[in-house]
Write an enzyme that holds these catalytic residues in place. Structure first.
Site, mmCIF file in Angstrom:
data_model
loop_
_atom_site.group_PDB
_atom_site.id
_atom_site.type_symbol
_atom_site.label_atom_id
_atom_site.label_comp_id
_atom_site.label_asym_id
_atom_site.label_seq_id
_atom_site.Cartn_x
_atom_site.Cartn_y
_atom_site.Cartn_z
ATOM 1 N N ASP A 46 -17.420 57.719 32.248
ATOM 2 C CA ASP A 46 -16.291 58.500 31.735
ATOM 3 C C ASP A 46 -15.697 57.812 30.505
ATOM 4 O O ASP A 46 -15.209 56.689 30.593
ATOM 5 C CB ASP A 46 -15.210 58.605 32.821
ATOM 6 C CG ASP A 46 -14.055 59.484 32.369
ATOM 7 O OD1 ASP A 46 -14.239 60.719 32.348
ATOM 8 O OD2 ASP A 46 -12.984 58.949 32.002
ATOM 9 N N TYR A 51 -10.059 56.661 23.751
ATOM 10 C CA TYR A 51 -10.198 55.289 24.267
ATOM 11 C C TYR A 51 -10.778 54.336 23.220
ATOM 12 O O TYR A 51 -10.676 53.120 23.367
ATOM 13 C CB TYR A 51 -11.111 55.226 25.502
ATOM 14 C CG TYR A 51 -10.708 56.099 26.659
ATOM 15 C CD1 TYR A 51 -9.414 56.605 26.782
ATOM 16 C CD2 TYR A 51 -11.630 56.434 27.649
ATOM 17 C CE1 TYR A 51 -9.063 57.418 27.836
ATOM 18 C CE2 TYR A 51 -11.276 57.243 28.719
ATOM 19 C CZ TYR A 51 -10.001 57.742 28.800
ATOM 20 O OH TYR A 51 -9.661 58.550 29.844
ATOM 21 N N LYS A 76 -14.006 63.281 25.887
ATOM 22 C CA LYS A 76 -12.846 64.180 25.826
ATOM 23 C C LYS A 76 -12.345 64.297 24.388
ATOM 24 O O LYS A 76 -12.468 63.343 23.615
ATOM 25 C CB LYS A 76 -11.705 63.626 26.693
ATOM 26 C CG LYS A 76 -12.162 63.138 28.067
ATOM 27 C CD LYS A 76 -11.047 62.633 28.938
ATOM 28 C CE LYS A 76 -11.578 61.965 30.200
ATOM 29 N NZ LYS A 76 -11.843 60.532 30.064
ATOM 30 N N HIS A 109 -8.646 66.761 26.602
ATOM 31 C CA HIS A 109 -8.052 65.567 27.228
ATOM 32 C C HIS A 109 -6.627 65.818 27.738
ATOM 33 O O HIS A 109 -6.274 65.399 28.838
ATOM 34 C CB HIS A 109 -8.057 64.416 26.210
ATOM 35 C CG HIS A 109 -7.950 63.076 26.829
ATOM 36 N ND1 HIS A 109 -8.449 61.944 26.242
ATOM 37 C CD2 HIS A 109 -7.396 62.638 27.985
ATOM 38 C CE1 HIS A 109 -8.210 60.891 27.012
ATOM 39 N NE2 HIS A 109 -7.569 61.292 28.072
HETATM 40 N N1 LIG Z 1 -7.924 61.845 31.657
HETATM 41 C C1 LIG Z 1 -6.956 60.975 31.465
HETATM 42 O O1 LIG Z 1 -5.926 61.262 30.841
HETATM 43 C C2 LIG Z 1 -7.101 59.585 32.027
HETATM 44 C C3 LIG Z 1 -5.973 58.738 32.144
HETATM 45 C C4 LIG Z 1 -6.148 57.466 32.692
HETATM 46 C C5 LIG Z 1 -7.419 57.040 33.083
HETATM 47 N N2 LIG Z 1 -8.506 57.865 32.923
HETATM 48 C C6 LIG Z 1 -9.873 57.448 33.317
HETATM 49 O O2 LIG Z 1 -9.820 56.852 34.608
HETATM 50 C C7 LIG Z 1 -10.360 55.527 34.551
HETATM 51 C C8 LIG Z 1 -9.704 54.643 35.601
HETATM 52 O O3 LIG Z 1 -8.307 54.658 35.510
HETATM 53 P P1 LIG Z 1 -7.414 53.353 35.332
HETATM 54 O O4 LIG Z 1 -8.190 52.251 34.702
HETATM 55 O O5 LIG Z 1 -6.183 53.790 34.669
HETATM 56 O O6 LIG Z 1 -7.020 52.974 36.826
HETATM 57 P P2 LIG Z 1 -7.799 52.384 38.102
HETATM 58 O O7 LIG Z 1 -9.254 52.580 38.011
HETATM 59 O O8 LIG Z 1 -7.055 52.964 39.276
HETATM 60 O O9 LIG Z 1 -7.417 50.839 38.057
HETATM 61 C C9 LIG Z 1 -8.060 49.880 37.283
HETATM 62 C C10 LIG Z 1 -7.567 48.518 37.748
HETATM 63 O O10 LIG Z 1 -7.933 48.351 39.121
HETATM 64 C C11 LIG Z 1 -8.638 47.144 39.270
HETATM 65 N N3 LIG Z 1 -9.774 47.343 40.195
HETATM 66 C C12 LIG Z 1 -10.732 48.292 40.127
HETATM 67 N N4 LIG Z 1 -11.626 48.110 41.114
HETATM 68 C C13 LIG Z 1 -11.205 47.031 41.826
HETATM 69 C C14 LIG Z 1 -11.714 46.353 42.945
HETATM 70 N N5 LIG Z 1 -12.845 46.742 43.550
HETATM 71 N N6 LIG Z 1 -11.047 45.259 43.405
HETATM 72 C C15 LIG Z 1 -9.901 44.832 42.808
HETATM 73 N N7 LIG Z 1 -9.375 45.446 41.710
HETATM 74 C C16 LIG Z 1 -10.022 46.523 41.227
HETATM 75 C C17 LIG Z 1 -9.197 46.772 37.913
HETATM 76 O O11 LIG Z 1 -9.296 45.378 37.891
HETATM 77 P P3 LIG Z 1 -10.391 44.550 37.027
HETATM 78 O O12 LIG Z 1 -10.368 45.183 35.674
HETATM 79 O O13 LIG Z 1 -9.879 43.150 37.074
HETATM 80 O O14 LIG Z 1 -11.744 44.663 37.658
HETATM 81 C C18 LIG Z 1 -8.135 47.361 36.980
HETATM 82 O O15 LIG Z 1 -7.085 46.432 36.797
HETATM 83 C C19 LIG Z 1 -10.129 55.102 33.097
HETATM 84 O O16 LIG Z 1 -10.949 54.036 32.705
HETATM 85 C C20 LIG Z 1 -10.468 56.392 32.385
HETATM 86 O O17 LIG Z 1 -11.877 56.533 32.292
HETATM 87 C C21 LIG Z 1 -8.346 59.128 32.428
#
Ligand SMILES: NC(=O)c1ccc[n+]([C@@H]2O[C@H](COP(=O)([O-])OP(=O)(O)OC[C@H]3O[C@@H](n4cnc5c(N)ncnc54)[C@H](OP(=O)(O)O)[C@@H]3O)[C@@H](O)[C@H]2O)c1
Length: 283
Positions: A46, A51, A76, A109
């Site tokens: 994704d 980004y 997106k 997006h």
């Molecule tokens: N459409 C939109 O508007 C939108 C908005 C926000 C996000 N997104 C998409 O969603 C993706 C994920 O969202 P997000 O990064 O905001 O939140 P997330 O995936 O809920 O959280 C990421 C955080 O969780 C930690 N983490 C992940 N897996 C883990 C595990 N197994 N154990 C411990 N910690 C863990 C990561 O740590 P580490 O990095 O230290 O591993 C990072 O700090 C984004 O990369 C993007 O592709 C889309």
């Protein structure tokens, strides 16, 4: 034991693997992380123009040596490019950056209130019809916006990518998406780490011999038509987030996690572009 193949959700012909690798903010070694994710078994990536990671995602894909048709790549178009000509130019720029001929899924997006949905969704459909994208969808659309988008878009929409995790209820959105045969793609699936200290999630993880993140992800994908795109920088996290197909949560465990929704925490809420979100009744 269920096979990961049971967790490829199908919507209007799109086959989306239930767990994707999120690439928003990969500050160090982005291409290596993408290649590592693919080596670990991810087949869904994704990204987004916003980004700034598309070039590195493309590099990672090439470095992995994976065949193009084995991957499901989403990007997106930002809300600044909601007008038809800008939208199509942005989609083409994304393909160049990624080094791909097409993306599997192209999303709007964020909604853009200054441009008619007819124009933006028309451009999205055109991106599909001209081969830039195999499938199309939206992101951050509210219930009313989703209904209008489905009504005006000349091609079927396969997903609404929205924030969804155990601390944020999305019952009405899920019901609406299922009614339209669409997938909910959950972003922030571990609530950016907030859920990883939750005692209920911790208890269930201990009982199952799984980490808190695995419990959170399993809870999502075990609901019908919910995919998740966790982002992780630690390679151990990348690997463990995909290792969620060899166990199931019981109905009681699913209910206990669902009860956490009363926390009602929304994380991604940028004031300059977020719509007025639907309010879910939380008990
Ligand atoms: N459409 C939109 O508007 C939108 C908005 C926000 C996000 N997104 C998409 O969603 C993706 C994920 O969202 P997000 O990064 O905001 O939140 P997330 O995936 O809920 O959280 C990421 C955080 O969780 C930690 N983490 C992940 N897996 C883990 C595990 N197994 N154990 C411990 N910690 C863990 C990561 O740590 P580490 O990095 O230290 O591993 C990072 O700090 C984004 O990369 C993007 O592709 C889309």
């Amino acid at each position: 034991m269920q096979s990961p193949k049971a967790f490829v959700f199908t919507a209007h012909g799109a086959k989306m693997p239930a767990i994707g690798y999120g690439t928003m903010e990969l500050p160090h070694r982005p291409a290596e992380l993408v290649a590592a994710a693919i080596a670990a078994g991810y087949r869904h990536i994704d990204t987004a123009r916003k980004y700034g990671t598309e070039e590195r995602v493309g590099e990672g894909i090439r470095a992995s040596g994976i065949a193009r048709n084995e991957l499901f790549v989403t990007t997106k178009v930002t809300e600044e490019n909601a007008r038809e000509a800008d939208f199509l130019r942005s989609a083409e720029t994304s393909l160049k950056a990624l080094g791909l001929d097409y993306v599997d899924l192209l999303l709007v997006h964020w909604p853009q209130p200054k441009v008619s949905f007819g124009e933006t969704l028309g451009a999205l459909a055109k991106a599909k019809r001209t081969g830039l994208a195999r499938h199309i969808g939206v992101s951050n659309f509210t219930l009313d916006m989703l209904e209008e988008a489905v009504r005006v878009c000349p091609e079927p929409l396969v997903t609404n990518q929205v924030e969804y995790h155990a601390y944020l209820p999305q019952d009405r959105m899920l019901a609406a998406l299922r009614r339209h045969g669409m997938i909910l793609t959950a972003y922030c699936p571990v609530a950016r780490g907030k859920l990883l200290d939750d005692p209920v999630v911790g208890d269930i993880g201990q009982a199952r011999g799984k980490t808190q993140a695995q419990i959170c992800l399993r809870w999502l994908i075990q609901q019908s038509m919910v995919a998740a795109v966790p982002r992780a920088l630690e390679e151990t996290h990348i690997i463990e987030n995909l290792d969620v197909f060899d166990f199931s949560l019981s109905e009681e465990e699913m209910r206990r996690i669902s009860a956490l929704r009363s926390r009602n925490i929304r994380i991604a809420n940028p004031p300059e572009r977020a719509p007025s979100w639907d309010v879910e009744t939380v008990s």
